[in-house]
Design a protein around this motif. Structure first.
Motif, PDB file in Angstrom:
ATOM      1  N   ALA A 196       0.832  -1.206   0.000  1.00  0.00           N
ATOM      2  CA  ALA A 196       0.000   0.000   0.000  1.00  0.00           C
ATOM      3  C   ALA A 196       0.871   1.263   0.000  1.00  0.00           C
ATOM      4  O   ALA A 196       0.564   2.249  -0.691  1.00  0.00           O
ATOM      5  CB  ALA A 196      -0.925  -0.012   1.216  1.00  0.00           C
ATOM      6  N   VAL A 197       1.963   1.240   0.757  1.00  0.00           N
ATOM      7  CA  VAL A 197       2.884   2.396   0.759  1.00  0.00           C
ATOM      8  C   VAL A 197       3.511   2.587  -0.612  1.00  0.00           C
ATOM      9  O   VAL A 197       3.663   3.720  -1.098  1.00  0.00           O
ATOM     10  CB  VAL A 197       3.962   2.196   1.845  1.00  0.00           C
ATOM     11  CG1 VAL A 197       4.997   3.318   1.774  1.00  0.00           C
ATOM     12  CG2 VAL A 197       3.332   2.154   3.225  1.00  0.00           C
ATOM     13  N   MET A 198       3.878   1.485  -1.267  1.00  0.00           N
ATOM     14  CA  MET A 198       4.484   1.590  -2.593  1.00  0.00           C
ATOM     15  C   MET A 198       3.503   2.170  -3.610  1.00  0.00           C
ATOM     16  O   MET A 198       3.875   2.991  -4.464  1.00  0.00           O
ATOM     17  CB  MET A 198       4.960   0.218  -3.052  1.00  0.00           C
ATOM     18  CG  MET A 198       5.724   0.250  -4.370  1.00  0.00           C
ATOM     19  SD  MET A 198       6.259  -1.383  -4.885  1.00  0.00           S
ATOM     20  CE  MET A 198       4.676  -2.150  -5.239  1.00  0.00           C
ATOM     21  N   VAL A 199       2.235   1.775  -3.515  1.00  0.00           N
ATOM     22  CA  VAL A 199       1.225   2.334  -4.427  1.00  0.00           C
ATOM     23  C   VAL A 199       1.065   3.832  -4.189  1.00  0.00           C
ATOM     24  O   VAL A 199       0.945   4.636  -5.141  1.00  0.00           O
ATOM     25  CB  VAL A 199      -0.110   1.597  -4.245  1.00  0.00           C
ATOM     26  CG1 VAL A 199      -1.221   2.285  -5.020  1.00  0.00           C
ATOM     27  CG2 VAL A 199       0.016   0.148  -4.710  1.00  0.00           C
ATOM     28  N   ALA A 200       1.064   4.249  -2.922  1.00  0.00           N
ATOM     29  CA  ALA A 200       0.947   5.681  -2.619  1.00  0.00           C
ATOM     30  C   ALA A 200       2.146   6.462  -3.147  1.00  0.00           C
ATOM     31  O   ALA A 200       1.988   7.574  -3.686  1.00  0.00           O
ATOM     32  CB  ALA A 200       0.804   5.872  -1.108  1.00  0.00           C
ATOM     33  N   LEU A 201       3.338   5.898  -3.014  1.00  0.00           N
ATOM     34  CA  LEU A 201       4.521   6.561  -3.556  1.00  0.00           C
ATOM     35  C   LEU A 201       4.460   6.654  -5.070  1.00  0.00           C
ATOM     36  O   LEU A 201       4.838   7.684  -5.664  1.00  0.00           O
ATOM     37  CB  LEU A 201       5.784   5.809  -3.123  1.00  0.00           C
ATOM     38  CG  LEU A 201       6.199   5.966  -1.657  1.00  0.00           C
ATOM     39  CD1 LEU A 201       7.336   5.006  -1.320  1.00  0.00           C
ATOM     40  CD2 LEU A 201       6.614   7.407  -1.381  1.00  0.00           C
ATOM     41  N   GLY A 202       4.003   5.591  -5.725  1.00  0.00           N
ATOM     42  CA  GLY A 202       3.860   5.631  -7.182  1.00  0.00           C
ATOM     43  C   GLY A 202       2.856   6.672  -7.630  1.00  0.00           C
ATOM     44  O   GLY A 202       3.058   7.373  -8.630  1.00  0.00           O
ATOM     45  N   MET A 203       1.753   6.790  -6.886  1.00  0.00           N
ATOM     46  CA  MET A 203       0.755   7.814  -7.235  1.00  0.00           C
ATOM     47  C   MET A 203       1.325   9.215  -7.047  1.00  0.00           C
ATOM     48  O   MET A 203       1.064  10.120  -7.870  1.00  0.00           O
ATOM     49  CB  MET A 203      -0.484   7.617  -6.353  1.00  0.00           C
ATOM     50  CG  MET A 203      -1.599   8.601  -6.622  1.00  0.00           C
ATOM     51  SD  MET A 203      -3.046   8.288  -5.594  1.00  0.00           S
ATOM     52  CE  MET A 203      -4.065   9.685  -6.097  1.00  0.00           C
ATOM     53  N   CYS A 204       2.089   9.418  -5.990  1.00  0.00           N
ATOM     54  CA  CYS A 204       2.708  10.729  -5.767  1.00  0.00           C
ATOM     55  C   CYS A 204       3.681  11.074  -6.888  1.00  0.00           C
ATOM     56  O   CYS A 204       3.676  12.205  -7.411  1.00  0.00           O
ATOM     57  CB  CYS A 204       3.406  10.733  -4.417  1.00  0.00           C
ATOM     58  SG  CYS A 204       4.259  12.274  -4.020  1.00  0.00           S
ATOM     59  N   LEU A 205       4.519  10.106  -7.262  1.00  0.00           N
ATOM     60  CA  LEU A 205       5.480  10.345  -8.335  1.00  0.00           C
ATOM     61  C   LEU A 205       4.783  10.652  -9.658  1.00  0.00           C
ATOM     62  O   LEU A 205       5.172  11.580 -10.392  1.00  0.00           O
ATOM     63  CB  LEU A 205       6.386   9.124  -8.479  1.00  0.00           C
ATOM     64  CG  LEU A 205       7.441   9.183  -9.579  1.00  0.00           C
ATOM     65  CD1 LEU A 205       8.419  10.321  -9.323  1.00  0.00           C
ATOM     66  CD2 LEU A 205       8.176   7.848  -9.695  1.00  0.00           C
ATOM     67  N   MET A 206       3.743   9.894  -9.971  1.00  0.00           N
ATOM     68  CA  MET A 206       3.014  10.118 -11.218  1.00  0.00           C
ATOM     69  C   MET A 206       2.375  11.503 -11.233  1.00  0.00           C
ATOM     70  O   MET A 206       2.392  12.209 -12.259  1.00  0.00           O
ATOM     71  CB  MET A 206       1.949   9.034 -11.384  1.00  0.00           C
ATOM     72  CG  MET A 206       1.102   9.167 -12.634  1.00  0.00           C
ATOM     73  SD  MET A 206      -0.211   7.919 -12.694  1.00  0.00           S
ATOM     74  CE  MET A 206      -1.194   8.385 -11.260  1.00  0.00           C
ATOM     75  N   THR A 207       1.800  11.922 -10.108  1.00  0.00           N
ATOM     76  CA  THR A 207       1.149  13.237 -10.052  1.00  0.00           C
ATOM     77  C   THR A 207       2.156  14.363 -10.268  1.00  0.00           C
ATOM     78  O   THR A 207       1.912  15.309 -11.045  1.00  0.00           O
ATOM     79  CB  THR A 207       0.445  13.413  -8.698  1.00  0.00           C
ATOM     80  OG1 THR A 207      -0.493  12.344  -8.509  1.00  0.00           O
ATOM     81  CG2 THR A 207      -0.283  14.734  -8.637  1.00  0.00           C
ATOM     82  N   TRP A 208       3.310  14.279  -9.631  1.00  0.00           N
ATOM     83  CA  TRP A 208       4.301  15.338  -9.768  1.00  0.00           C
ATOM     84  C   TRP A 208       4.928  15.342 -11.161  1.00  0.00           C
ATOM     85  O   TRP A 208       5.218  16.418 -11.707  1.00  0.00           O
ATOM     86  CB  TRP A 208       5.379  15.169  -8.704  1.00  0.00           C
ATOM     87  CG  TRP A 208       4.958  15.731  -7.376  1.00  0.00           C
ATOM     88  CD1 TRP A 208       4.154  15.137  -6.453  1.00  0.00           C
ATOM     89  CD2 TRP A 208       5.296  17.007  -6.864  1.00  0.00           C
ATOM     90  NE1 TRP A 208       3.972  15.957  -5.379  1.00  0.00           N
ATOM     91  CE2 TRP A 208       4.678  17.122  -5.596  1.00  0.00           C
ATOM     92  CE3 TRP A 208       6.068  18.066  -7.328  1.00  0.00           C
ATOM     93  CZ2 TRP A 208       4.796  18.262  -4.810  1.00  0.00           C
ATOM     94  CZ3 TRP A 208       6.202  19.210  -6.528  1.00  0.00           C
ATOM     95  CH2 TRP A 208       5.556  19.301  -5.291  1.00  0.00           C
ATOM     96  N   VAL A 209       5.119  14.188 -11.762  1.00  0.00           N
ATOM     97  CA  VAL A 209       5.687  14.145 -13.115  1.00  0.00           C
ATOM     98  C   VAL A 209       4.726  14.744 -14.124  1.00  0.00           C
ATOM     99  O   VAL A 209       5.114  15.515 -15.021  1.00  0.00           O
ATOM    100  CB  VAL A 209       6.066  12.701 -13.485  1.00  0.00           C
ATOM    101  CG1 VAL A 209       6.393  12.599 -14.973  1.00  0.00           C
ATOM    102  CG2 VAL A 209       7.263  12.247 -12.662  1.00  0.00           C
ATOM    103  N   LEU A 210       3.443  14.417 -14.015  1.00  0.00           N
ATOM    104  CA  LEU A 210       2.467  14.905 -14.992  1.00  0.00           C
ATOM    105  C   LEU A 210       2.169  16.390 -14.840  1.00  0.00           C
ATOM    106  O   LEU A 210       1.858  17.069 -15.824  1.00  0.00           O
ATOM    107  CB  LEU A 210       1.158  14.100 -14.868  1.00  0.00           C
ATOM    108  CG  LEU A 210       1.239  12.632 -15.276  1.00  0.00           C
ATOM    109  CD1 LEU A 210      -0.100  11.948 -15.054  1.00  0.00           C
ATOM    110  CD2 LEU A 210       1.670  12.510 -16.737  1.00  0.00           C
ATOM    111  N   ILE A 211       2.236  16.926 -13.635  1.00  0.00           N
ATOM    112  CA  ILE A 211       1.879  18.334 -13.423  1.00  0.00           C
ATOM    113  C   ILE A 211       3.106  19.241 -13.458  1.00  0.00           C
ATOM    114  O   ILE A 211       3.114  20.287 -14.130  1.00  0.00           O
ATOM    115  CB  ILE A 211       1.114  18.488 -12.087  1.00  0.00           C
ATOM    116  CG1 ILE A 211      -0.225  17.731 -12.149  1.00  0.00           C
ATOM    117  CG2 ILE A 211       0.879  19.960 -11.770  1.00  0.00           C
ATOM    118  CD1 ILE A 211      -1.000  17.772 -10.853  1.00  0.00           C
TER     119      ILE A 211
END
Length: 224
Positions: A196-211
């Motif tokens: 679950a922590v890894m999924v949250a980190l992946g979501m954070c990384l994806m959000t910052w890369v796209l924006i």
């Protein structure tokens, strides 16, 4: 005064006689079974009760009333049987820590939350690393020139990582409280928390890369 003989005495003096449909008479002994087919024989029922229970009470009404009373008592016991602790409808046990209301409850909740943060910072190295990352990304998310919705996504993705890490740490602490031995279910629970922590980190990384990614590329091209 002349007494009339009772039916029992007349039956005991001689054999009873029954007249069939053809008019013939058939002698019947006094103690022969003369019950009609399909009717309940009280003598057989009494003998059965004597053989089963060893005690026969006089009167079929008393025995049937006693049986119905016992059945009603058993039904009453079944209806008023207390709920087991595992039943979802059972009332929760009394918790003395849940008695606070209003501002007192909010004050105690805030103290417990601060205590949880102190424990996580002191005992969990992963939370310290993610908190350091949040200390860098949150000011950047506040200062970056993006729309309000994009800003909320940037900050929310960072806070989501901290939330999931705290939940993962609480699950690990609960498992260690139960037992420290190596068990397949304990390992599975801890692995699921880490996932679950890894999924949250992946979501954070994806959000910052796209924006933020397109803005960084634009700044680099402008500087070169």
């Amino acid at each position: 005064m002349r007494n009339r003989p009772s039916p029992a005495s007349r039956a005991s003096n001689g054999a009873l006689r029954a007249v069939d449909a053809d008019g013939d008479t058939t002698s019947i002994e006094p103690f022969d079974d003369v019950s009609e087919p399909g009717t309940h024989n009280h003598a057989d029922h009494a003998r059965g009760l004597n053989g089963t229970h060893g005690v026969q009470r006089s009167g079929g009404a008393n025995s049937s009333g006693h049986e119905s009373g016992r059945s009603n008592a058993s039904n009453g016991d079944t209806q008023h049987e207390p709920l087991s602790p595992d039943d979802p409808l059972a009332p929760l046990p009394f918790n003395p820590y849940k008695g606070n209301r209003g501002l007192t409850r909010a004050w105690h909740a805030m103290k417990n939350s601060l205590a949880g943060f102190r424990v996580a910072i002191r005992e969990e190295s992963a939370f310290r690393q993610e908190l350091t990352l949040a200390a860098i990304l949150i000011p950047c998310g506040v200062l970056v020139p993006v729309e309000p919705v994009s800003r909320v996504l940037l900050l929310g993705s960072v806070l989501l990582v901290l939330i999931v890490e705290l939940l993962n740490s609480s699950v690990e602490a609960a498992i260690d409280r139960i037992s420290l031995e190596r068990h397949e279910l304990s390992r599975r629970a801890k692995d699921l928390g880490s996932a679950a922590v890894m999924v949250a980190l992946g979501m954070c990384l994806m959000t910052w890369v796209l924006i933020v990614g397109p803005l960084v590329v634009h700044w680099v091209k402008a500087w070169l």
